[in-house]
Scaffold this active site. Sequence first.
Site, short mmCIF file in Angstrom:
data_model
loop_
_atom_site.label_atom_id
_atom_site.label_comp_id
_atom_site.label_asym_id
_atom_site.label_seq_id
_atom_site.Cartn_x
_atom_site.Cartn_y
_atom_site.Cartn_z
N ASP B 48 -6.34 -3.99 -5.75
CA ASP B 48 -6.55 -4.87 -4.49
C ASP B 48 -7.82 -4.69 -3.91
OD1 ASP B 48 -6.28 -6.23 -2.25
OD2 ASP B 48 -4.05 -5.93 -1.95
N GLU B 140 -1.60 4.33 3.66
CA GLU B 140 -1.20 2.98 3.66
C GLU B 140 0.21 2.88 3.39
OE1 GLU B 140 -1.22 0.00 0.26
OE2 GLU B 140 -0.18 0.16 2.35
N GLU B 149 9.96 -2.49 4.07
CA GLU B 149 10.01 -0.93 3.57
C GLU B 149 10.28 0.10 4.31
OE1 GLU B 149 7.22 -0.16 0.41
OE2 GLU B 149 6.75 -2.04 0.14
N HIS B 318 -2.63 -8.51 -2.33
CA HIS B 318 -1.27 -8.19 -3.05
C HIS B 318 -0.28 -8.41 -2.40
CE1 HIS B 318 -1.25 -4.05 -1.33
NE2 HIS B 318 0.16 -4.13 -1.90
#
Lengths: 380, 380
Positions: B48, B140, B149, B318
């Site tokens: 990405d 990240e 998440e 992404h």
Amino acid sequence: MGSHQKGERGGSSNGSGGGAMVVDKGVDFAQYFCTYAFLYHQKEMLSDRVRMDAYFNAIFENKHHFKGKTVLDVGAGSGILAMWSAQAGARKVYAVEATKMSGHAQTLVKANNLQDVVEVLEGSMEDVILPEKVDVIISEWMGYFLLRESMFDSVICARDRWLKPDGVMYPSHARMWMAPIRSGLGDQKKSDYDGAMNDWDAFMEETKEYYGVDMSALKKPFSEEQMKYYLQTSLWQNLHPHQLIGTAAIIKEIDCLTATVNDILKVKSDFLSSITFENTRLCGFGGWFDVHFRGSKVNPAQREIELTTAPSVDNGTHWGQQVFLLHPPVHVIEGDVISVSFTMDRSKENHRLMEVELGCEIKQSSSKQPPPFRNKYYIE
Amino acid sequence: MGSHQKGERGGSSNGSGGGAMVVDKGVDFAQYFCTYAFLYHQKEMLSDRVRMDAYFNAIFENKHHFKGKTVLDVGAGSGILAMWSAQAGARKVYAVEATKMSGHAQTLVKANNLQDVVEVLEGSMEDVILPEKVDVIISEWMGYFLLRESMFDSVICARDRWLKPDGVMYPSHARMWMAPIRSGLGDQKKSDYDGAMNDWDAFMEETKEYYGVDMSALKKPFSEEQMKYYLQTSLWQNLHPHQLIGTAAIIKEIDCLTATVNDILKVKSDFLSSITFENTRLCGFGGWFDVHFRGSKVNPAQREIELTTAPSVDNGTHWGQQVFLLHPPVHVIEGDVISVSFTMDRSKENHRLMEVELGCEIKQSSSKQPPPFRNKYYIE
């Protein structure tokens, strides 16, 4: 019940050496049970006419096993087998279901006016307590290639705890089959693999050039991961009978009345297959299963019913077959004999998934013998 | 790290009222962590370019934050951020990674000759013990629509335990955005839903006719399940900027240096959006995020870098955007004002997934006002 759910690897099941491993129930639920709570999934199985016909006929052509009797349905799902058992005249039916689908089973039982006979119990077979032993244990427990999902363990548990001494199992017997096949899939997967590796090479170059990090040390593990994904993971396929290029062999036989968990931990079979196609490529092996409803020796079925998942034009099932690809394919001709040694064990990380070793030696009628080989596969 | 993995619902996380819920680690691993152990998935994120450029520039344009300093990379994956930190002059970098990917990170660190600086630690951030506090925490951690998440919890944990008083966070700030959109997807999903319901009707008839069981009592739960699947589950999309039909609004702002887990448990925002398209259909809302690398007030960046996932022709990521569909769509014209009340909470069954309530009132310039509505959505 074949389920497309990938059993995600990882998780914390603990191996305890021989015998069934200790399974973390939360992990097991998160990885396995949860797809069965969806009506869409139940509907898929209920729409499988071959599956439905076999169980329907097995029950209604053998009412003597059900009339006035007690029945246990292991993994009842929507409750269909339990309801049929009641309609066939059972005195009492216990429908055990581990997921929230049990609520829907209860709804259906009431809507079909069978609540006086069918009792739905939410819970796992290993935990549930029944008020009595039963005459019949009925269950649709079969996964892809029979044993994927390892649900038969729960049926064995039910049988050992709740089946009366002269009780019968529905189905009574199960067999696993394999045959050599031809298929264009191997070429396709190899091509996908090559594409992934070319992609990786481009990725490595860019990461080095733009970002100053050398990824080449991961090329080998990446290629192993991709090889496993594309060529070493068994595939669900609906094989056409024309794709079978040699004689099929039975690689496992199970008597559902007497089999122990130990008996089914490992499948090991050495078998021969004769090529029946004039001139073709051996591209891999297809695996499937059948089950039979024969009752027991002391209490046999009046009409024996078979449910087979062999390759078929008109009578395919949602189980399809499992395909183990060979690449590159091997040229074979009619009369060649393939000697196969097949081993299947449960995955250490997830007892519901399988690891396969398939050794193959081709005894060709021509003088040129290709070298024998042994491949590893994963049923995920 | 956006991951396409569906967090399978079900499982055994225990809610304990307010505050972070107790999570079963085995279940969490089986449901969440395991996809990150695959090189293919790491490669997707490493490919990405927008993501890579942002972090690369944030580090190398702000070497003063790294030279001679100590760094912690939370959820290091392949170790890329840790390696860049070392290349930017860090004295010591701790790269913490929960999955077996840590082994590959170690391989790369060695292959890039950074082993004197970068130490890879396998384990969860909540469990790991570092020998010292650090000057910089880099991570990240962003999922779809920023918070899917719930990985930022682990970054907060790292910060509270291991960041020096004057330390800096990379990134330093994060924001969530929403805007009204047009899209053909709603029509498509409604059509899919209708197809599924027609299919069900046929299935009910056949099951009654051939198998003597009435499934009609399940039509309502089936329709709810399908409605949830087709129209109430947010979709990953790469929106074209032309699909934004009104002004975008910031619905959440996070200061990564000071935010607590409590601050991010709930996203609640009431906002207005003006329609900027002449004449169109309001088909839903798109959500995305951006992060900034600004350093801290006492230790600011020399060059501030932004990483945005807003709809873009050339600079897609992404992460895409998350789309919440409205069906049926509502006709709107330029100047109409949409009043939105948006609430997002963690799912009780899985703290890494979200439940959304979106209330909408359209103040139209014409006299005819469509009724306000409130929809529920699931980020799975």
